[in-house]
Design a protein around this motif. Structure first.
Motif, PDB file in Angstrom:
ATOM      1  N   LYS A  15     105.801 -57.448 -87.615  1.00 52.55           N
ATOM      2  CA  LYS A  15     105.775 -56.852 -86.320  1.00 52.55           C
ATOM      3  C   LYS A  15     106.314 -55.623 -86.164  1.00 52.55           C
ATOM      4  CE  LYS A  15     107.183 -55.914 -81.907  1.00 52.55           C
ATOM      5  NZ  LYS A  15     108.218 -55.467 -81.185  1.00 52.55           N
ATOM      6  N   THR A  18     106.817 -50.213 -80.392  1.00 53.37           N
ATOM      7  CA  THR A  18     106.446 -48.931 -79.875  1.00 53.37           C
ATOM      8  C   THR A  18     107.355 -47.944 -80.564  1.00 53.37           C
ATOM      9  OG1 THR A  18     105.928 -50.093 -77.721  1.00 53.37           O
ATOM     10  CG2 THR A  18     105.721 -47.942 -77.981  1.00 53.37           C
ATOM     11  N   SER A  55     102.640 -53.646 -81.332  1.00 49.98           N
ATOM     12  CA  SER A  55     102.774 -53.048 -79.947  1.00 49.98           C
ATOM     13  C   SER A  55     102.289 -51.598 -79.999  1.00 49.98           C
ATOM     14  CB  SER A  55     104.180 -53.033 -79.504  1.00 49.98           C
ATOM     15  OG  SER A  55     105.100 -54.418 -79.695  1.00 49.98           O
ATOM     16  N   ALA A  57     100.157 -50.206 -77.388  1.00 48.47           N
ATOM     17  CA  ALA A  57      98.942 -49.672 -76.409  1.00 48.47           C
ATOM     18  C   ALA A  57      99.534 -49.034 -75.115  1.00 48.47           C
ATOM     19  CB  ALA A  57      98.498 -51.110 -75.853  1.00 48.47           C
ATOM     20  N   ILE A  58     100.677 -49.231 -74.550  1.00 47.39           N
ATOM     21  CA  ILE A  58     101.100 -48.573 -73.452  1.00 47.39           C
ATOM     22  C   ILE A  58     101.722 -47.282 -73.768  1.00 47.39           C
ATOM     23  CG2 ILE A  58     102.641 -48.427 -71.568  1.00 47.39           C
ATOM     24  CD1 ILE A  58     102.224 -51.418 -71.192  1.00 47.39           C
ATOM     25  N   ASN A 139      97.694 -58.170 -80.637  1.00 45.16           N
ATOM     26  CA  ASN A 139      98.513 -57.424 -79.596  1.00 45.16           C
ATOM     27  C   ASN A 139      98.506 -58.627 -78.346  1.00 45.16           C
ATOM     28  OD1 ASN A 139     100.138 -56.026 -77.887  1.00 45.16           O
ATOM     29  ND2 ASN A 139      99.059 -54.195 -77.952  1.00 45.16           N
ATOM     30  N   ASP A 142      96.766 -57.122 -72.697  1.00 47.36           N
ATOM     31  CA  ASP A 142      97.373 -56.456 -71.412  1.00 47.36           C
ATOM     32  C   ASP A 142      96.479 -56.457 -70.483  1.00 47.36           C
ATOM     33  OD1 ASP A 142      99.944 -55.837 -72.718  1.00 47.36           O
ATOM     34  OD2 ASP A 142      99.058 -54.430 -73.725  1.00 47.36           O
ATOM     35  N   THR A 220     109.089 -53.061 -74.489  1.00 41.94           N
ATOM     36  CA  THR A 220     109.901 -54.193 -73.595  1.00 41.94           C
ATOM     37  C   THR A 220     110.889 -55.053 -73.991  1.00 41.94           C
ATOM     38  OG1 THR A 220     108.118 -55.589 -74.314  1.00 41.94           O
ATOM     39  CG2 THR A 220     107.616 -54.136 -72.123  1.00 41.94           C
ATOM     40  N   GLY A 221     110.910 -54.886 -75.366  1.00 45.57           N
ATOM     41  CA  GLY A 221     111.803 -56.001 -76.130  1.00 45.57           C
ATOM     42  C   GLY A 221     113.204 -55.809 -75.884  1.00 45.57           C
TER      43      GLY A 221
HETATM   44  N1  LIG Z   1     101.319 -55.003 -75.114  1.00 42.74           N
HETATM   45  C1  LIG Z   1     102.311 -53.998 -74.995  1.00 42.74           C
HETATM   46  C2  LIG Z   1     103.870 -54.404 -75.862  1.00 42.74           C
HETATM   47  C3  LIG Z   1     104.965 -54.032 -75.381  1.00 42.74           C
HETATM   48  C4  LIG Z   1     106.052 -54.405 -76.333  1.00 42.74           C
HETATM   49  O1  LIG Z   1     106.411 -55.678 -76.301  1.00 42.74           O
HETATM   50  O2  LIG Z   1     106.805 -53.391 -76.776  1.00 42.74           O
HETATM   51  P1  LIG Z   1     107.894 -53.553 -78.030  1.00 42.74           P
HETATM   52  O3  LIG Z   1     108.999 -53.723 -77.364  1.00 42.74           O
HETATM   53  O4  LIG Z   1     107.817 -52.028 -78.420  1.00 42.74           O
HETATM   54  O5  LIG Z   1     107.297 -54.353 -79.052  1.00 42.74           O
HETATM   55  C5  LIG Z   1     101.894 -52.812 -75.703  1.00 42.74           C
HETATM   56  O6  LIG Z   1     101.185 -52.974 -76.752  1.00 42.74           O
HETATM   57  O7  LIG Z   1     102.172 -51.836 -75.189  1.00 42.74           O
END
Ligand SMILES: N[C@@H](CCC(=O)OP(=O)(O)O)C(=O)O
Ligand SMILES: Nc1ncnc2c1ncn2[C@@H]1O[C@H](COP(=O)(O)OP(=O)(O)O)[C@@H](O)[C@H]1O
Length: 268
Positions: A15, A18, A55, A57-58, A139, A142, A220-221
């Motif tokens: 995993k 971002t 992660s 995407a955003i 992923n 979203d 978001t983690g």
């Molecule tokens: N689905 C969202 C996931 C966001 C997310 O969990 O971010 P992270 O905390 O960097 O693993 C994206 O791809 O931006």
């Protein structure tokens, strides 16, 4: 001599957050992405089965659209994720192709956990991709995953999603790459004297008390969701390593048993 860790690793889930994939200025971290693709392709060539939960995407969407702040509106975030996910997969596809590695995209909602038929369909896809030596790149979906009153579709964060993917595919090991070297006895971004914990065999309230503070602004983690993921892995009698994503080739060392980062594993 430093003792090596004993790990099973025929099937692994990696995993990346971002913060590993993008710089704080919003641009792609090409060094990290390249090393990640090189390393995972190398592992497939060694005969391992590899799943990537990515992660970004955003984060990547914000960078591409030149937006500085993650908007609070969900539809806006979804639109940004739609742009960013395409870009992210394009970059992965190009980089993996350099190493002759094929990938397939899997976007999930919580329905795959809640509905047995969906669960089985997703498992079939994973198994068939892995059989063909293709790396599934996963992923959260979203665009679709928005919780309503009577229908919860969100995983909420990719830390827990990665543990769900690892347990449902019966992977041996989850490697979580983050912006931090591992799990410390307190948040090292707040406390200079924080000490890295090399291994943990049970997670309780006291463990959660050590996780303080928000994660990075684009992800978001944070540490709490990483501990929840580790808890899921331990409950399934599986292992997780939390380590720095600065140089993703660290995965080679981790799989050789080098005691880097934090290993979450039930005591044998
Ligand atoms: N689905 C969202 C996931 C966001 C997310 O969990 O971010 P992270 O905390 O960097 O693993 C994206 O791809 O931006
Ligand atoms: N006990 C702890 N040990 C390590 N990091 C912690 C701890 N408590 C809180 N954190 C915070 O968690 C962050 C990692 O989560 P996050 O930024 O969401 O990473 P990612 O983007 O890789 O998912 C660290 O940078 C740190 O600020």
């Amino acid at each position: 001599m430093v003792e090596k860790r004993q790990l099973k690793s025929a099937r692994i889930v990696v995993k990346v957050g971002t913060s590993t994939l993008t710089h704080t200025n919003g641009k792609l971290n090409l060094k990290a992405i390249d090393q990640l693709c090189y390393t995972l392709s190398g592992l497939v060539n060694e005969g391992k089965e590899v799943i990537l939960v990515s992660s970004g995407a955003i984060g990547v969407g914000l960078g591409l659209l030149g937006i500085d702040e993650r908007p609070s509106s969900i539809p806006q975030q979804q639109a940004i994720a739609a742009v960013g996910q395409t870009q992210l997969m394009t970059v992965y596809q190009r980089r993996f192709a350099v190493y002759g590695q094929k990938i397939g995209q899997i976007l999930l909602t919580h329905d795959v956990v809640d509905y047995p038929t969906s669960h089985q369909n997703v498992l079939n896809t994973f198994e068939n991709l892995l059989r063909l030596n293709i790396i599934p790149v996963v992923n959260e979906n979203d665009t679709v995953a928005v919780d309503e009153l009577d229908h919860h579709t969100k995983f909420g964060d990719n830390d827990q999603l990665s543990a769900i993917v690892a347990t449902m595919t019966d992977a041996d090991l989850l490697i979580m790459l983050s912006d931090i070297k591992g799990f410390f006895d307190k948040n090292p971004r707040k406390f200079n004297d924080a000490v890295l914990i090399p291994s943990i065999n049970r997670i309780d309230e006291e463990t959660f008390e050590k996780a303080g503070g928000q994660g990075t602004k684009l992800g978001t983690g944070g540490m709490v969701t990483k501990l929840k993921a580790a808890q899921k892995m331990l409950q399934a009698n599986k292992s997780m390593i939390l380590a720095s994503g600065e140089n993703p080739s660290i995965i080679f060392k981790l799989l050789q048993g080098d005691p880097l980062g934090t290993l979450f594993q039930i005591q044998k």
